[in-house]
Scaffold this motif. Structure first.
Motif, mmCIF file in Angstrom:
data_model
loop_
_atom_site.group_PDB
_atom_site.id
_atom_site.type_symbol
_atom_site.label_atom_id
_atom_site.label_comp_id
_atom_site.label_asym_id
_atom_site.label_seq_id
_atom_site.Cartn_x
_atom_site.Cartn_y
_atom_site.Cartn_z
ATOM 1 N N ILE A 1 0.826 -1.500 -0.232
ATOM 2 C CA ILE A 1 0.234 -0.228 -0.438
ATOM 3 C C ILE A 1 0.810 1.891 -0.236
ATOM 4 C CG2 ILE A 1 -1.750 1.510 1.073
ATOM 5 C CD1 ILE A 1 -2.720 -1.049 2.234
ATOM 6 N N ALA A 2 2.053 1.220 1.009
ATOM 7 C CA ALA A 2 2.982 2.251 0.423
ATOM 8 C C ALA A 2 3.426 2.803 -0.235
ATOM 9 C CB ALA A 2 3.879 2.393 2.037
ATOM 10 N N LYS A 3 3.654 1.470 -1.069
ATOM 11 C CA LYS A 3 5.141 2.120 -2.774
ATOM 12 C C LYS A 3 3.276 2.582 -3.678
ATOM 13 C CE LYS A 3 7.465 -0.095 -5.288
ATOM 14 N NZ LYS A 3 8.146 -2.182 -6.027
ATOM 15 N N HIS A 4 2.322 1.833 -3.236
ATOM 16 C CA HIS A 4 1.687 2.033 -4.653
ATOM 17 C C HIS A 4 -0.072 2.821 -4.574
ATOM 18 C CE1 HIS A 4 3.524 -1.929 -5.917
ATOM 19 N NE2 HIS A 4 3.339 -1.425 -6.980
ATOM 20 N N TYR A 5 -0.054 3.447 -3.190
ATOM 21 C CA TYR A 5 -1.321 3.972 -2.959
ATOM 22 C C TYR A 5 -0.646 5.179 -2.319
ATOM 23 C CZ TYR A 5 -3.689 0.362 -4.564
ATOM 24 O OH TYR A 5 -4.714 -0.615 -5.005
ATOM 25 N N CYS A 6 -1.044 6.541 -2.832
ATOM 26 C CA CYS A 6 -1.183 7.567 -1.295
ATOM 27 C C CYS A 6 -2.201 8.517 -0.900
ATOM 28 C CB CYS A 6 0.007 8.552 -2.402
ATOM 29 S SG CYS A 6 -1.212 9.460 -3.201
ATOM 30 N N THR A 7 -2.105 8.759 0.458
ATOM 31 C CA THR A 7 -3.971 9.588 1.251
ATOM 32 C C THR A 7 -3.872 10.394 0.165
ATOM 33 O OG1 THR A 7 -2.618 8.612 3.577
ATOM 34 C CG2 THR A 7 -4.421 9.834 3.499
#
Length: 505
Positions: free
Chosen positions: A484-490
């Protein structure tokens, strides 16, 4: 006829009592399991074959039927849950009357059951549907109706498709009743318990295999039998002497209430069994046979409560416990005024808790979205804002993932949000739970599902840090967190929820 009129009055009053708080609060996890599972069924998916579940399949089809008939909205589920609760209270009253209690004692018993067990939030839960069906099966078995044995068995088989453990406890009680018609007969008991319990256990698996195939069958055995029996007690169970939970996710008040309830039932059970073995309680009397099957059923339900460390999971065992408690008090010819005092003592604390819930509810805000219209909660406005954001960022055919925040994947997740947002889960494993979704292989499965189904949005829920006694941080897989940290952002944070979109490269 008089008892039938009284039972109707009990049903109406207990249903009204349940509905009095059905408008308030949401159960993000337990209620979310059923409503989101029903939504997946409505979209052509099958439990265990297309999505994981700790329960057998029938409760999801009941949920799907409610959604199909009444459309989107929690109130229809709450009404059904109130009817189930009232049905259980009414069966408890009828059991009391069948055991020879007067209308006065039967009314006190049902009043105690209603107020004590009514502390739990009103929401559609598989355990109460299965409990109603099992109690109905035992009630019909002990009556004089034609074909009572066949009808009670069919209802018991249906209960096994909702919660096989509740039905299994009922099948043991069923076997005890049939083995004590002319004194206790061990051979008859062993024959019944082996045949009926084995059939009750196999029935939901066989029907699932017939419609879902071998894959669904294997997954159902793993998810509904092996995991609850092997892993669940070590993750969520109360450790002896039943005062401290293995999992730190429940409030101390829940643990204290659960402990008191369990110890009260254990002491009562030991005394009752000693009286049975010393023949102070004669099994040739029909009323005592009824008491015996309720004691046996209560012992099974107590085991279910022991491995789930909150008061709500003690409630099923309290139904038979309160019936036999009043039966024993009346059987000992205790004066009425003392039984009234006992009733007041039993309902005082749960009644006060219910009153506190009603007072708190006056500060709640209403949900404005269709799914929650008519329901009030303390964080309704924030939740509505979160649902609106999901709607704006996705289309109806997009699948999403809702999971706990980084480092907390061994905690339960908000399953209701799928239903509230009207978006299907992206993964087969959508229910985050201790002992399951903290495993590396399960997280890799979720990652693969996110890639294959092109997950458009992830919502990470910030939870309190509660770690399992069985597992520490070093044993919680971080595969999903890294992905998630690698492919998505808040892109937005709303009241403890981080809404994340794919990173564009």
């Amino acid at each position: 006829m008089k008892n039938h009129r009284h039972s109707i009055i009990v049903f109406i009053l207990t249903c009204g009592y349940a509905l009095s708080s059905a408008w308030f609060g949401v159960n993000l996890y337990d209620e979310g399991i059923i409503v989101t599972g029903g939504m997946r069924v409505l979209h052509g998916e099958m439990p265990h074959r297309d999505f994981a579940s700790l329960y057998p399949y029938a409760s999801y089809y009941i949920s799907a039927a409610i959604q199909f008939i009444f459309g989107t909205g929690l109130l229809s589920f709450r009404l059904f849950a109130a009817l189930i609760f009232a049905g259980i209270c009414t069966l408890s009253y009828l059991f009391s009357i069948r055991m020879g209690l007067s209308t006065f004692y039967g009314t006190l018993s049902s009043l105690t059951i209603c107020i004590t067990c009514g502390v739990a939030p009103v929401s559609l839960r598989a355990v109460f549907i299965a409990l109603f069906c099992t109690l109905l099966s035992l009630y019909l078995l002990t009556g004089n109706q034609r074909h009572k044995t066949l009808i009670s068995l069919l209802i018991l088989f249906f209960a096994s498709t909702i919660r096989w453990d509740i039905a299994l406890y009922g099948s043991i009680a069923w076997s005890v009743y049939n083995a004590t018609d002319y004194g206790f007969q061990w051979r008859k008991f062993l024959l019944y318990i082996f045949t009926i319990s084995f059939t009750v256990l196999l029935f939901p698996l066989f029907t699932l295999w017939a419609f879902g195939g071998e894959t669904a069958l294997i997954q159902a055995v793993e998810q509904t039998i092996i995991f609850p029996v092997v892993e669940f007690p070590s993750v969520r169970g109360l450790s002896l002497p039943l005062f401290f939970p293995r999992w730190d996710g429940e409030s101390r008040a829940d643990v204290l209430l659960a402990s008191f309830a369990l110890w009260g039932m254990i002491i009562f059970m030991i005394v009752t069994l000693m009286q049975l073995f010393t023949k102070k309680i004669r099994l040739d009397l029909p009323n005592n046979r009824l008491m015996l099957i309720l004691v046996v059923f209560m012992i099974g339900l107590m085991n279910q409560a022991r491995v789930r460390s909150d008061f709500e999971h003690c409630i099923p065992a309290l139904f038979p416990f309160i019936i036999i408690l009043f039966y024993s008090a009346a059987h000992q010819q205790i004066h009425k005024k003392y039984i009234v005092v006992m009733t007041v003592f039993l309902i005082a604390f749960p009644g006060a808790l219910k009153g506190k819930q009603w007072i708190q509810s006056y500060s709640y805000e209403p949900f404005t979205a269709t799914w929650g219209r008519g329901v009030y909660s303390e964080n309704a406005a924030h939740y509505d804002s979160l649902v609106t954001s999901i709607h704006n960022m996705t289309s109806p055919e997009d699948r999403i993932l809702i999971c706990p925040e980084q480092g907390q994947t061994n905690q339960s997740s908000d399953l209701l949000l799928y239903y509230a947002a009207g978006r299907l889960p992206v993964s087969y494993f959508y229910e985050f739970h201790p002992g399951i979704t903290d495993r590396g292989d399960i997280q890799q499965h979720i990652i693969n599902d996110c890639i294959r189904n092109k997950c458009r949005l992830i919502v990470r829920q910030q939870l309190k840090s509660n770690q399992s006694a069985k597992e520490d941080n070093a044993r919680i897989s971080d595969k999903l967190d890294i992905f998630i940290a690698k492919h998505y952002c808040t892109v937005r944070t709303i009241d403890g929820y981080n809404v994340m979109m794919p990173i564009t490269r």
